[in-house]
Design a protein around this motif. Sequence first.
Motif, short mmCIF file in Angstrom:
data_model
loop_
_atom_site.label_atom_id
_atom_site.label_comp_id
_atom_site.label_asym_id
_atom_site.label_seq_id
_atom_site.Cartn_x
_atom_site.Cartn_y
_atom_site.Cartn_z
N ASN A 178 0.67 -1.22 0.06
CA ASN A 178 0.11 0.02 0.02
C ASN A 178 0.80 1.24 -0.03
O ASN A 178 0.69 2.28 -0.83
CB ASN A 178 -0.97 -0.14 1.09
CG ASN A 178 -1.98 -0.90 1.22
OD1 ASN A 178 -2.62 -1.11 0.01
ND2 ASN A 178 -2.31 -1.59 2.05
N GLN A 179 1.91 1.20 0.70
CA GLN A 179 3.03 2.34 0.67
C GLN A 179 3.63 2.60 -0.67
O GLN A 179 3.60 3.82 -1.04
CB GLN A 179 3.93 2.17 1.74
CG GLN A 179 4.94 3.37 2.09
CD GLN A 179 6.21 2.80 2.79
OE1 GLN A 179 6.09 1.71 3.50
NE2 GLN A 179 7.23 3.45 2.65
N TRP A 180 4.08 1.60 -1.27
CA TRP A 180 4.55 1.69 -2.57
C TRP A 180 3.66 1.98 -3.65
O TRP A 180 4.11 2.79 -4.45
CB TRP A 180 5.61 0.54 -2.78
CG TRP A 180 6.74 -0.01 -1.75
CD1 TRP A 180 7.19 1.22 -1.20
CD2 TRP A 180 7.41 -1.04 -1.70
NE1 TRP A 180 8.16 0.37 -0.58
CE2 TRP A 180 8.42 -0.86 -0.75
CE3 TRP A 180 7.13 -2.63 -2.10
CZ2 TRP A 180 9.40 -2.03 -0.33
CZ3 TRP A 180 7.98 -3.33 -1.73
CH2 TRP A 180 8.97 -3.01 -0.89
N ARG A 181 2.47 1.47 -3.65
CA ARG A 181 1.41 1.94 -4.55
C ARG A 181 2.04 1.90 -6.04
O ARG A 181 1.77 2.68 -7.06
CB ARG A 181 0.86 2.99 -4.44
CG ARG A 181 -0.15 3.28 -3.31
CD ARG A 181 -1.57 2.67 -3.81
NE ARG A 181 -2.30 3.46 -4.73
CZ ARG A 181 -3.44 2.84 -5.14
NH1 ARG A 181 -3.73 1.81 -4.92
NH2 ARG A 181 -4.12 3.73 -5.95
N GLY A 182 2.79 0.83 -6.61
CA GLY A 182 3.07 0.91 -7.90
C GLY A 182 4.59 1.57 -8.30
O GLY A 182 5.15 1.75 -9.47
N ALA A 183 5.10 2.08 -7.10
CA ALA A 183 6.56 3.01 -7.52
C ALA A 183 7.55 2.18 -8.24
O ALA A 183 7.53 0.89 -7.99
CB ALA A 183 7.00 3.38 -5.95
N GLY A 184 8.19 2.75 -9.20
CA GLY A 184 9.18 2.09 -9.97
C GLY A 184 8.68 0.95 -11.02
O GLY A 184 9.50 0.01 -11.07
N GLY A 185 7.22 1.02 -11.06
CA GLY A 185 6.96 -0.17 -11.98
C GLY A 185 6.52 -1.27 -11.39
O GLY A 185 6.05 -2.24 -11.97
N LEU A 186 6.41 -1.10 -9.90
CA LEU A 186 5.89 -2.32 -9.19
C LEU A 186 4.41 -2.60 -9.48
O LEU A 186 3.77 -1.75 -9.30
CB LEU A 186 6.42 -2.23 -7.75
CG LEU A 186 5.80 -3.08 -6.79
CD1 LEU A 186 6.38 -4.61 -6.79
CD2 LEU A 186 6.01 -2.63 -5.15
N GLN A 187 4.34 -3.93 -9.23
CA GLN A 187 2.77 -4.45 -9.59
C GLN A 187 2.97 -5.26 -8.16
O GLN A 187 3.74 -6.16 -7.96
CB GLN A 187 2.52 -5.16 -10.87
CG GLN A 187 1.06 -5.55 -10.91
CD GLN A 187 0.97 -6.44 -12.23
OE1 GLN A 187 1.41 -7.67 -12.39
NE2 GLN A 187 0.12 -6.05 -12.98
N SER A 188 1.68 -4.99 -7.30
CA SER A 188 1.48 -5.62 -6.12
C SER A 188 -0.10 -5.99 -6.35
O SER A 188 -0.89 -5.31 -6.59
CB SER A 188 1.84 -5.04 -4.95
OG SER A 188 1.26 -3.92 -4.84
N PHE A 189 -0.27 -7.30 -5.61
CA PHE A 189 -1.85 -7.81 -5.47
C PHE A 189 -1.64 -8.85 -4.38
O PHE A 189 -0.64 -9.30 -3.97
CB PHE A 189 -2.27 -8.22 -6.83
CG PHE A 189 -1.60 -9.29 -7.38
CD1 PHE A 189 -1.87 -10.69 -7.48
CD2 PHE A 189 -0.58 -9.03 -8.30
CE1 PHE A 189 -1.31 -11.73 -7.83
CE2 PHE A 189 0.30 -10.12 -9.04
CZ PHE A 189 -0.18 -11.53 -8.75
N VAL A 190 -3.10 -8.96 -4.14
CA VAL A 190 -3.23 -10.05 -2.95
C VAL A 190 -4.07 -10.97 -3.55
O VAL A 190 -5.31 -10.85 -4.08
CB VAL A 190 -3.55 -9.57 -1.61
CG1 VAL A 190 -4.95 -8.88 -1.57
CG2 VAL A 190 -3.47 -10.45 -0.36
N THR A 191 -3.90 -12.41 -3.19
CA THR A 191 -4.63 -13.65 -3.56
C THR A 191 -5.13 -14.19 -2.15
O THR A 191 -4.86 -13.50 -1.27
CB THR A 191 -3.89 -14.54 -4.31
OG1 THR A 191 -2.99 -15.43 -3.55
CG2 THR A 191 -3.16 -14.02 -5.87
N SER A 192 -5.98 -15.20 -2.44
CA SER A 192 -6.54 -15.73 -1.12
C SER A 192 -5.14 -16.51 -0.42
O SER A 192 -5.28 -16.93 0.88
CB SER A 192 -7.57 -16.44 -1.33
OG SER A 192 -7.06 -17.74 -2.25
N GLU A 193 -4.11 -16.76 -1.07
CA GLU A 193 -2.73 -17.35 -0.61
C GLU A 193 -1.63 -16.48 -0.06
O GLU A 193 -0.94 -16.56 0.75
CB GLU A 193 -2.54 -18.39 -1.66
CG GLU A 193 -3.72 -19.53 -2.05
CD GLU A 193 -4.03 -19.94 -0.66
OE1 GLU A 193 -3.52 -20.55 0.19
OE2 GLU A 193 -5.49 -20.28 -0.58
N ALA A 194 -1.41 -15.51 -1.10
CA ALA A 194 -0.36 -14.61 -0.62
C ALA A 194 -0.43 -13.18 -1.28
O ALA A 194 -1.18 -12.72 -1.92
CB ALA A 194 0.73 -15.30 -1.49
#
Length: 177
Positions: free
Chosen positions: A44-60
Amino acid sequence: MNKLTLTLLVSLGSGALWAAAQNAAPNAAQLRGLTPQQALAKANQWRGAGGLQSFVTSEAVVFRFPGQDPTTVALPARTMVIAIAPYMTRTHPCKTHFMSGCQGEMVNTAVAVLVKNQAGKTVLNKTMKTMANGFLELWLDRDQTYQVTLKAAGKTTTGILNTQAGSDTCVTTLKLQ
């Protein structure tokens, strides 16, 4: 590194190096040793900085740094997170919550949250504030079906949340009326 920079770093000591590391671009090394809750907060803090993609599944919690294999932080065996974006006028269709991209309508808004399990027992009853992305994050026991009631701005909505393997981690269908 020139002689002046090296002299400055040496004279400032390890505190300067630590501060520089904290301001470094997001990278997988910064995730080592984090709990799932801490990893989600970092996403949440990084919010895609530097081209980062982040997401949450039911596992990780999953991080995709440009040009690297995905880095994951496993969710606890007994709990998972569901991100909810209550709305009044606009929403987006979503099943998997992308911390790097999902944006809800109601930013920094107080929301009364009531969650009951299938037996009708209250498992969560508190006022929470939506984050800068307009979402609430609820950590709930796995393998359950819950009824959630949200109240904000004098309006209410109710919905069903599921925490089975493969369940949606992004709920954007709860319209306050």
